[in-house]
Scaffold this active site. Structure first.
Site, short mmCIF file in Angstrom:
data_model
loop_
_atom_site.label_atom_id
_atom_site.label_comp_id
_atom_site.label_asym_id
_atom_site.label_seq_id
_atom_site.Cartn_x
_atom_site.Cartn_y
_atom_site.Cartn_z
N CYS A 56 32.32 48.90 46.79
CA CYS A 56 31.21 49.33 47.65
C CYS A 56 30.15 50.10 46.87
O CYS A 56 29.47 50.97 47.42
CB CYS A 56 31.74 50.17 48.80
SG CYS A 56 32.72 49.22 49.95
N LYS A 92 30.57 51.97 43.94
CA LYS A 92 30.96 53.23 43.31
C LYS A 92 30.67 53.23 41.81
O LYS A 92 29.98 54.13 41.31
CB LYS A 92 32.45 53.42 43.56
CG LYS A 92 33.00 54.71 43.09
CD LYS A 92 34.28 54.95 43.85
CE LYS A 92 35.23 55.82 43.15
NZ LYS A 92 36.57 55.22 43.10
N HIS A 146 39.63 59.95 45.27
CA HIS A 146 39.21 58.62 44.78
C HIS A 146 37.69 58.69 44.57
O HIS A 146 36.92 58.19 45.38
CB HIS A 146 39.59 57.59 45.85
CG HIS A 146 39.34 56.16 45.47
ND1 HIS A 146 39.06 55.19 46.39
CD2 HIS A 146 39.34 55.53 44.27
CE1 HIS A 146 38.90 54.02 45.78
NE2 HIS A 146 39.06 54.20 44.50
N SER A 198 28.74 51.25 40.14
CA SER A 198 27.33 51.07 39.80
C SER A 198 26.53 52.34 40.09
O SER A 198 25.50 52.58 39.46
CB SER A 198 26.74 49.84 40.49
OG SER A 198 26.86 49.94 41.86
N ALA A 214 37.39 39.93 40.13
CA ALA A 214 37.54 39.87 38.67
C ALA A 214 37.04 41.20 38.08
O ALA A 214 36.14 41.83 38.63
CB ALA A 214 36.75 38.70 38.11
N ARG A 215 37.61 41.59 36.95
CA ARG A 215 37.36 42.94 36.44
C ARG A 215 37.12 42.95 34.94
O ARG A 215 37.44 42.00 34.24
CB ARG A 215 38.58 43.81 36.74
CG ARG A 215 38.93 43.90 38.23
CD ARG A 215 38.60 45.23 38.78
NE ARG A 215 38.81 45.32 40.22
CZ ARG A 215 38.63 46.44 40.89
NH1 ARG A 215 38.26 47.55 40.28
NH2 ARG A 215 38.80 46.49 42.20
N ARG A 238 30.74 50.74 53.42
CA ARG A 238 30.03 49.48 53.65
C ARG A 238 29.81 49.38 55.15
O ARG A 238 30.71 49.06 55.91
CB ARG A 238 30.90 48.33 53.13
CG ARG A 238 30.25 46.99 53.12
CD ARG A 238 31.19 45.97 52.46
NE ARG A 238 31.18 46.08 51.02
CZ ARG A 238 30.42 45.36 50.20
NH1 ARG A 238 29.58 44.47 50.70
NH2 ARG A 238 30.48 45.52 48.90
#
Ligand code: SPV
Ligand code: MN
Length: 627
Positions: free
Chosen positions: A274, A276, A250, A278, A387-388, A419
């Site tokens: 957490c 990833k 992952h 960005s 939301a995505r 986190r």
């Protein structure tokens, strides 16, 4: 083909669709399609090839069925999942295992026959009156040792459309490969709909048949439960990787620029929500993928690919300052599916977008006004926290040039991050591969987020950020990670990061873009170009290097006090964490490799020695500089 399957296909498919299906000479595929149609009883069947016309017709269908609604900008649509269908349903995602197979206590499994009977009952007749789409994809680049074929049947045009953005087309690959080779099968039905959302979410099921490489998903639309080639196929890939001696993780994959135009490739595992995506999207760097990676040793060289071709990313906090690349893609014309955002006058809005949100509109609860509460009295947020947006990577300006290379990219470094408000430093390098795999990967903890259903903010064990998807006894999965290093001519360097450290007043100690400095420091470490200090838990940066990197990268001053606070070793917290992790490995994992205990014990001794010398908190300035 047996007479029975042939007659089902001939009676249910148009001659055109039948011809398309039969052009793929694969009896197992024909049988799966015939059995699924027989069970779910759709009104019609669309066999989708890789042609642009077919793909466009799926996109149109998603709007015709009302699953997606066009927004003001060309190519933008919005999709809503039901109010109670907003994340991965971990409790009702189960592995179907035959009698005698024990996956261990941390994996949710169910007797195969019992599970199949249950899910088949729920799927029976579930597609009546609707069209089923038969889609073919390739996981990993096509024409590659990494490629895995997959077929999905779904009665949701939104799911099928999302998959176009998220996966490489696979019809031609099926044609080429014919009957040879394994492939993954996914059957999804949104179930009974009310107002275009799955009505029976209480009967939501996601069952994974590990023996036959088939996933069943019903009474849900949320992509994490339905887009089969995302996390559902990851679970199958982890088994396949175990059989064949590679890894399915992952993880994002990205290129990080270094001095002299050098590029260094990183893979990174973070639990959902957490940081990833960005990280993978840091401005000025290049992205290969943001969510799932396969690793293989090719001629003893570690290589990585992105399994996917797009991003299903969390939209919260995407704003021009923190995520400029994605923000741009989301605010210009182009193919984007927004899900569970707030819509007002055909424009999407989301939490943390860097501007004020309208006080009313349409969201995942229906028509919404600021201050609305749900039946339990909880305030309904304007957009859902999970939301995505769904976009294809090819639409990004920062796509890495090797993103589709059949040989993958060279894997130079691996990062694990969670986190963690009070234990780990912002960045550290492991002493070696096994120390990194065990203490930073297998021992990772993270506070829960809205990406899965259930309570947020609870500290939970998250080995390799992959716990939700591990489909093997855990000890075996960790051993596979340890073994990946064996025989490699070049070892990736492992780092642990933590973007979520909090100070005395519970405020975050780091700005969102500080992560760029950690990554740049790690890039230099891969090439041995900066020195480090040796602490009990890993190698940390020197203050002067960070001061320089903060200035160069972000134009900001990083003070000695910030360094001292962020990079101190919190011995008590680290020892408490070790206790928790060792307990889990003793009590919950029945096949923990001895190396895990040995490495954790050595870490404990180092922490105890440091505590005896310096006390509960050790300043980073106290440690000697390592070469
Ligand atoms: C995640 O939650 O880790 C995601 C989205 O990447 S999902 O498809 O739900 O897995
Ligand atoms: Mn993910």
């Amino acid at each position: 083909m047996s007479q029975e399957y042939q007659s089902i296909l001939e009676s249910r498919l148009t001659p055109r669709d039948l011809e398309r299906l039969l052009a793929l000479e694969n009896a197992k595929l024909h049988r799966f399609v015939a059995e699924s149609i027989d069970l779910c009883d759709p009104e019609s069947v669309f066999v989708c090839t890789d042609s642009p016309e077919d793909i466009a017709s799926v996109r149109r269908l998603a709007v015709e069925t009302g699953e997606e609604t066009p927004l003001a900008l060309d190519g933008h649509t919005v999709h809503f999942d039901g109010y109670h269908d907003q994340g991965r349903d971990k409790d009702r995602t189960k592995y179907l295992v035959p009698p005698g197979v024990d996956l261990g206590a941390s994996l949710n499994s169910l007797d195969k026959e019992e599970g199949l009977a249950e899910v088949r009952t729920l799927l029976e007749g579930s597609m009546r009156g609707r069209k089923v789409l038969v889609r073919f994809f390739c996981l990993g680049p096509t024409d590659s040792v990494f490629s895995i074929s997959g077929v999905q049947l779904t009665d949701s045009a939104y799911v099928a459309h999302s998959e176009d953005l998220l996966y490489r087309s696979g019809y031609e690959q099926f044609k080429r490969v014919g009957d040879s080779g394994e492939f993954f099968r996914v059957l999804h039905s949104a179930g009974r709909l009310e107002g275009n959302v799955s009505a029976d979410v209480g009967k939501r099921r996601v069952y994974i048949d590990l023996e036959d490489d088939i996933v069943y998903s019903v009474n849900t639309q949320y992509a994490g439960n339905t887009v089969g080639f995302k996390k559902l196929a990851l679970r199958l890939a982890i088994r396949k990787a175990d059989r064949e001696g590679w890894l399915a993780e992952h993880m994002f994959v990205m290129g990080v620029g270094g001095p002299g135009g050098r590029k260094t490739y990183f893979a990174g595992a973070f639990p959902s929500a957490c940081g990833k995506t960005s990280t993978a999207m840091l401005p000025g760097e290049t992205i290969v993928g943001d969510d799932i990676a396969y690793f293989r040793a090719i001629d003893a060289d570690p290589r990585a690919v992105n399994v996917e071709g797009g991003i299903f990313g969390i939209i919260r906090d995407v704003n021009p300052k923190d995520d400029p690349v994605i923000y741009e893609v989301l605010t210009r014309p182009g193919e984007v599916i927004f899900s569970n955002v707030l819509v007002n006058e055909d424009r999407p809005y989301w939490l943390g977008m860097g501007r004020e949100l309208p006080a009313e509109g349409t969201n995942h609860s229906g028509h919404w006004h600021a201050g609305d509460t749900d039946e339990e009295g909880n305030e309904i947020t304007p957009s859902h926290k999970n939301a995505r947006y769904t976009v294809a990577l090819k639409d990004l300006s920062n796509l890495d040039e090797l993103a589709d290379d059949p040989g993958g990219v060279p894997l130079h470094a691996v990062i694990y991050g969670g986190r963690d408000s009070d234990t780990s430093v912002p960045v550290q390098q492991s002493f070696d591969w096994a120390h990194g795999i065990v203490t930073m990967g297998a021992g990772l903890e993270s506070e829960t987020t809205s990406a899965t259903l259930g309570r947020e903010g609870v500290r939970a064990w998250q080995p390799m950020s992959n716990l939700d998807f591990i489909s093997l006894p855990l000890g075996r999965y960790i051993q596979n990670n340890l073994d990946f290093a064996a025989g490699l001519k070049r070892l990736p360097v492992i780092f642990g990061v933590n973007y979520f450290l909090r100070g005395e007043n519970r405020g975050y100690l780091n700005a969102m873009d500080d992560k760029h400095v950690w990554i740049k420091w790690a890039e230099l470490r891969v090439h041995g170009e900066v020195r480090a200090r040796r602490t009990p838990t890993g190698l940390i940066p020197l203050y002067l290097d960070l001061q320089r990197l903060f200035q160069e990268q972000l134009g900001r001053h990083f003070s000695r006090d910030q360094y001292a606070e962020q990079f101190q070793t919190r011995i008590r917290e680290n020892l408490a964490k070790l206790d928790r992790i060792v307990w889990i490995f003793r009590k919950q994992v029945h096949d923990t490799p001895q190396a895990v205990f040995d490495i954790l014990e050595a870490q404990r001794l180092r922490l105890e020695e440091a505590m005896a010398e310096w006390g509960d908190y050790v300043s980073p300035f106290d440690y000697a500089r390592d070469e």
